[in-house]
Scaffold this motif. Structure first.
Motif, mmCIF file in Angstrom:
data_model
loop_
_atom_site.group_PDB
_atom_site.id
_atom_site.type_symbol
_atom_site.label_atom_id
_atom_site.label_comp_id
_atom_site.label_asym_id
_atom_site.label_seq_id
_atom_site.Cartn_x
_atom_site.Cartn_y
_atom_site.Cartn_z
ATOM 1 N N LYS A 26 14.674 -26.911 -3.521
ATOM 2 C CA LYS A 26 14.171 -26.633 -4.864
ATOM 3 C C LYS A 26 12.663 -26.451 -4.814
ATOM 4 N N ARG A 27 12.131 -25.545 -5.618
ATOM 5 C CA ARG A 27 10.699 -25.273 -5.650
ATOM 6 C C ARG A 27 9.945 -26.492 -6.173
ATOM 7 N N GLY A 28 8.685 -26.574 -5.777
ATOM 8 C CA GLY A 28 7.838 -27.678 -6.219
ATOM 9 C C GLY A 28 7.451 -27.516 -7.680
ATOM 10 N N LEU A 29 7.250 -28.626 -8.361
ATOM 11 C CA LEU A 29 6.837 -28.606 -9.759
ATOM 12 C C LEU A 29 5.332 -28.407 -9.847
ATOM 13 N N SER A 30 4.893 -27.805 -10.937
ATOM 14 C CA SER A 30 3.465 -27.628 -11.174
ATOM 15 C C SER A 30 2.889 -28.919 -11.752
ATOM 16 N N ALA A 31 1.574 -28.999 -11.778
ATOM 17 C CA ALA A 31 0.897 -30.166 -12.342
ATOM 18 C C ALA A 31 1.274 -30.325 -13.816
ATOM 19 N N TYR A 32 1.345 -29.211 -14.532
ATOM 20 C CA TYR A 32 1.718 -29.253 -15.942
ATOM 21 C C TYR A 32 3.117 -29.835 -16.122
ATOM 22 N N MET A 33 4.045 -29.463 -15.245
ATOM 23 C CA MET A 33 5.407 -29.966 -15.375
ATOM 24 C C MET A 33 5.482 -31.470 -15.138
ATOM 25 N N PHE A 34 4.702 -31.989 -14.191
ATOM 26 C CA PHE A 34 4.657 -33.439 -14.002
ATOM 27 C C PHE A 34 4.121 -34.110 -15.265
ATOM 28 N N PHE A 35 3.072 -33.532 -15.852
ATOM 29 C CA PHE A 35 2.500 -34.056 -17.092
ATOM 30 C C PHE A 35 3.535 -34.005 -18.216
ATOM 31 N N GLN A 70 -8.789 -36.215 -15.821
ATOM 32 C CA GLN A 70 -7.493 -36.658 -16.328
ATOM 33 C C GLN A 70 -6.339 -35.873 -15.703
ATOM 34 N N ARG A 71 -6.600 -34.638 -15.294
ATOM 35 C CA ARG A 71 -5.563 -33.812 -14.666
ATOM 36 C C ARG A 71 -5.368 -34.143 -13.186
ATOM 37 N N ALA A 72 -6.345 -34.796 -12.569
ATOM 38 C CA ALA A 72 -6.321 -35.031 -11.120
ATOM 39 C C ALA A 72 -5.030 -35.679 -10.613
ATOM 40 N N PRO A 73 -4.507 -36.738 -11.253
ATOM 41 C CA PRO A 73 -3.268 -37.343 -10.729
ATOM 42 C C PRO A 73 -2.091 -36.365 -10.728
ATOM 43 N N TYR A 74 -2.024 -35.507 -11.745
ATOM 44 C CA TYR A 74 -0.937 -34.537 -11.823
ATOM 45 C C TYR A 74 -1.111 -33.444 -10.767
ATOM 46 N N GLU A 75 -2.370 -33.055 -10.535
ATOM 47 C CA GLU A 75 -2.655 -32.065 -9.494
ATOM 48 C C GLU A 75 -2.256 -32.625 -8.121
ATOM 49 N N LYS A 77 0.079 -34.911 -7.517
ATOM 50 C CA LYS A 77 1.544 -34.918 -7.445
ATOM 51 C C LYS A 77 2.073 -33.518 -7.149
ATOM 52 N N ALA A 78 1.469 -32.512 -7.775
ATOM 53 C CA ALA A 78 1.905 -31.130 -7.562
ATOM 54 C C ALA A 78 1.643 -30.697 -6.119
ATOM 55 N N ALA A 79 0.501 -31.090 -5.572
ATOM 56 C CA ALA A 79 0.180 -30.735 -4.182
ATOM 57 C C ALA A 79 1.170 -31.391 -3.221
ATOM 58 N N ALA A 80 1.501 -32.657 -3.482
ATOM 59 C CA ALA A 80 2.466 -33.362 -2.630
ATOM 60 C C ALA A 80 3.846 -32.711 -2.732
ATOM 61 N N ASP A 81 4.235 -32.314 -3.943
ATOM 62 C CA ASP A 81 5.541 -31.685 -4.126
ATOM 63 C C ASP A 81 5.573 -30.297 -3.483
ATOM 64 N N LYS A 82 4.447 -29.594 -3.524
ATOM 65 C CA LYS A 82 4.377 -28.285 -2.870
ATOM 66 C C LYS A 82 4.541 -28.440 -1.358
ATOM 67 N N LYS A 83 3.901 -29.466 -0.798
ATOM 68 C CA LYS A 83 4.019 -29.721 0.641
ATOM 69 C C LYS A 83 5.469 -30.066 0.987
ATOM 70 N N ARG A 84 6.110 -30.891 0.147
ATOM 71 C CA ARG A 84 7.514 -31.236 0.361
ATOM 72 C C ARG A 84 8.374 -29.977 0.376
ATOM 73 N N TYR A 85 8.146 -29.092 -0.580
ATOM 74 C CA TYR A 85 8.922 -27.862 -0.658
ATOM 75 C C TYR A 85 8.711 -26.993 0.582
#
Length: 101
Positions: A26-35, A70-75, A77-85
């Protein structure tokens, strides 16, 4: 052999999509989607009876209002999920290459 469906003008043929492999990663989620996933329930509690579309609008407004800090934690998470993907995709492609040879 079945005919391909024609467009309105009749000059071009449409291409049929191939079925997606259900085992593909499955594709990685964006920072916005985690938020949005984290904040969606809060928005519903604060605005009872609001429609699905309105929830999306409120989440979008809140996302735009966030600062970079404030966006940094979501960014992150998105980077980690992109690496996982990417890792899963590489392993998936390597597995498919082995099976096809």
């Amino acid at each position: 052999m079945p005919k391909a469906a024609a467009t309105k003008r009749g000059s071009k043929e449409t291409k049929r999509r191939t079925k997606k492999d259900p085992n593909a990663p499955k594709r990685g989620l964006s920072a916005y989607m985690f938020f949005a996933n984290e904040q969606r329930e809060n928005v519903r509690e604060e605005n009872p009876g609001v429609s699905f579309g309105q929830v999306g609008k409120i989440l979008g407004e809140r996302w735009k209002a966030l600062s970079e800090k404030q966006r940094a934690p979501y960014e992150a998470k998105a980077a980690a999920d992109k690496k996982r993907y990417e890792d899963e995709k590489q392993a998936y492609n390597a597995q498919n290459d082995d099976e096809s040879s």
